[in-house]
Design an enzyme around this catalytic site. Structure first.
Site, PDB file in Angstrom:
ATOM      1  N   ASP A 173      10.207  -4.930  13.308  1.00 41.29           N
ATOM      2  CA  ASP A 173      10.213  -6.164  12.528  1.00 41.29           C
ATOM      3  C   ASP A 173       9.885  -7.321  13.457  1.00 41.29           C
ATOM      4  O   ASP A 173      10.727  -7.706  14.287  1.00 41.29           O
ATOM      5  CB  ASP A 173      11.580  -6.379  11.859  1.00 41.29           C
ATOM      6  CG  ASP A 173      11.505  -7.485  10.814  1.00 41.29           C
ATOM      7  OD1 ASP A 173      10.816  -8.495  11.069  1.00 41.29           O
ATOM      8  OD2 ASP A 173      12.123  -7.331   9.748  1.00 41.29           O
ATOM      9  N   GLU A 265      -0.829  -1.444 -10.178  1.00 40.83           N
ATOM     10  CA  GLU A 265       0.221  -0.904 -11.064  1.00 40.83           C
ATOM     11  C   GLU A 265      -0.031  -1.311 -12.504  1.00 40.83           C
ATOM     12  O   GLU A 265      -0.234  -2.496 -12.763  1.00 40.83           O
ATOM     13  CB  GLU A 265       1.592  -1.407 -10.606  1.00 40.83           C
ATOM     14  CG  GLU A 265       1.959  -0.876  -9.225  1.00 40.83           C
ATOM     15  CD  GLU A 265       3.344  -1.325  -8.743  1.00 40.83           C
ATOM     16  OE1 GLU A 265       4.067  -1.969  -9.521  1.00 40.83           O
ATOM     17  OE2 GLU A 265       3.675  -1.044  -7.592  1.00 40.83           O
ATOM     18  N   HIS A 283       7.703   2.229  -9.852  1.00 39.62           N
ATOM     19  CA  HIS A 283       8.292   0.978  -9.372  1.00 39.62           C
ATOM     20  C   HIS A 283       9.692   0.756  -9.982  1.00 39.62           C
ATOM     21  O   HIS A 283       9.963  -0.249 -10.642  1.00 39.62           O
ATOM     22  CB  HIS A 283       7.358  -0.212  -9.711  1.00 39.62           C
ATOM     23  CG  HIS A 283       7.606  -1.426  -8.865  1.00 39.62           C
ATOM     24  ND1 HIS A 283       6.617  -2.306  -8.514  1.00 39.62           N
ATOM     25  CD2 HIS A 283       8.746  -1.917  -8.298  1.00 39.62           C
ATOM     26  CE1 HIS A 283       7.124  -3.283  -7.772  1.00 39.62           C
ATOM     27  NE2 HIS A 283       8.413  -3.065  -7.631  1.00 39.62           N
ATOM     28  N   ILE A 284      10.535   1.743  -9.721  1.00 41.91           N
ATOM     29  CA  ILE A 284      11.888   1.703 -10.301  1.00 41.91           C
ATOM     30  C   ILE A 284      12.981   1.583  -9.239  1.00 41.91           C
ATOM     31  O   ILE A 284      14.164   1.705  -9.562  1.00 41.91           O
ATOM     32  CB  ILE A 284      12.181   2.961 -11.161  1.00 41.91           C
ATOM     33  CG1 ILE A 284      11.888   4.235 -10.362  1.00 41.91           C
ATOM     34  CG2 ILE A 284      11.395   2.920 -12.467  1.00 41.91           C
ATOM     35  CD1 ILE A 284      12.451   5.492 -10.990  1.00 41.91           C
TER      36      ILE A 284
HETATM   37  C1  MLT Z   1      11.428  -6.680  -6.250  1.00 38.92           C
HETATM   38  O1  MLT Z   1      10.482  -7.242  -5.717  1.00 38.92           O
HETATM   39  O2  MLT Z   1      12.509  -7.237  -6.449  1.00 38.92           O
HETATM   40  C2  MLT Z   1      11.281  -5.277  -6.736  1.00 38.92           C
HETATM   41  O3  MLT Z   1      10.096  -4.717  -6.289  1.00 38.92           O
HETATM   42  C3  MLT Z   1      11.411  -5.182  -8.201  1.00 38.92           C
HETATM   43  C4  MLT Z   1      10.494  -6.120  -8.902  1.00 38.92           C
HETATM   44  O4  MLT Z   1       9.432  -6.444  -8.416  1.00 38.92           O
HETATM   45  O5  MLT Z   1      10.865  -6.560  -9.974  1.00 38.92           O
END
Ligand code: MLT
Length: 327
Positions: A173, A265, A283-284
């Protein structure tokens, strides 16, 4: 004068939204993000817009929204919100850092275990009536090295969980220093990306999509990884060059991959969808009841605060709008 104060253009609901509706005129339009023209029309007169990750909050949309004071992003990624333009326009952008980090860390552990022990693929195979025990001889996580690329909250919480499995943790990082207290507590070593690539048995990405990170995981970087490593991405699809990932999987350089996020997506069906050593989810990672309750509560509270003329708690930059808050 508009008859809507707060426009919600994606599927964001729950007690916190109900509470906001008692004090403000809220329009809940979960499919509005799909229709940019209608969205632009509706946002013109609103004082607040609440989105998740699918509504493109572009500079031109912001310019249309002359009455807007606050944009609430129910989530952490800001790639769909032109927050710099919003700031110039005097609008507060509030987001929900940390609120879904536990859920993301938990799914990463699930993916790691599933890759190492063939859980998803063995399940599908067994349900077809097969009983292939020898095909699914896996590897333990114990004693292996996890490489965290992006050691923010989700990366850190993933590292904590990996430690409980007896893994060694390396982190890359560029924003952290070697004596970062959290990483020291975890005995996780901060290293350069090349060293992490060379040593990680499992690499997990926790990166925002920025000009510096888009395409970071490409052919060259996969080539530097350990033979037979696993690759996991629950952050943003654009940080990976998918064609290069496919190539690394086909050549056996990588033993498997788990992707919750994609470059586009929803994605078009391609080679990844046909690979048994690849786990794909839509994306869950942040989609648990607990995380969504926290996310919705945090974003609704901040939107309410700004509309009440108070500073936002989780503002991306400015905490109060430069525009005079109207009622
Ligand atoms: C986020 O960025 O908080 C997660 O990927 C979920 C979303 O994008 O809603």
């Amino acid at each position: 004068m508009s008859n809507v104060d707060i426009l919600i253009s994606e599927n964001i609901r729950g007690a916190a939204v109900d509470a906001l509706s008692e004090r403000f005129r809220v329009s809940f339009e979960p499919d509005l993000w799909k229709d940019p023209e209608k969205l632009a029309e509706k946002v013109k007169s609103c004082r607040a817009l609440i989105v998740r990750n699918q509504t493109p909050v572009t500079a031109s949309l912001i310019d249309t929204a002359q009455n807007l004071h606050v944009i609430g992003r129910a989530g952490v990624g800001l790639d769909n919100v032109d927050y710099k333009h919003a700031e110039k326009a005097g609008i507060v952008v509030s987001f929900t850092p940390d609120q879904n980090a536990i859920s993301v860390a938990e799914i990463v552990m699930g993916m790691m275990l599933s890759l190492a022990r063939f859980i998803a693929v063995a399940d599908a195979d067994t349900k077809k009536g097969n009983w292939n025990r020898q095909r699914y001889v896996g590897t333990e996580l114990y004693g292996k090295t996890l490489g965290i690329v992006g050691a923010g909250k989700t990366g850190f919480l993933t590292a904590c969980r990996a430690k409980a499995f007896g893994m060694k943790v390396l982190a890359y990082d560029p924003f952290l220093s070697r004596d970062n207290i959290l990483l020291s507590e975890l005995q996780a070593e901060l290293v350069e990306l090349d060293e992490l690539l060379a040593q990680a048995d499992v690499l997990s990405c926790h990166l925002p999509a920025t000009p510096q990170t888009v395409g970071l995981l490409n052919h060259e970087r996969f080539a530097r990884m350990k033979q037979g490593a696993f690759f996991i991405n629950t952050s943003r699809g654009k940080v990976v060059v998918e064609a290069d990932l496919v190539e690394a999987l086909k050549s056996g350089k990588l033993a498997g991959a788990a992707l919750d996020v994609r470059g586009k997506e929803p994605p078009q069906t391609g080679e990844l969808e046909a690979m048994p050593n690849v786990i794909l989810t839509p994306h869950i990672a942040a989609f648990t009841r607990e995380a969504q309750t926290r996310v919705t509560m945090a974003v609704c509270e901040d939107v309410g605060r700004v509309l009440d003329g108070r500073p936002a708690v989780n503002a991306v930059r400015r905490t109060t709008p430069a525009r005079r808050v109207s009622s």
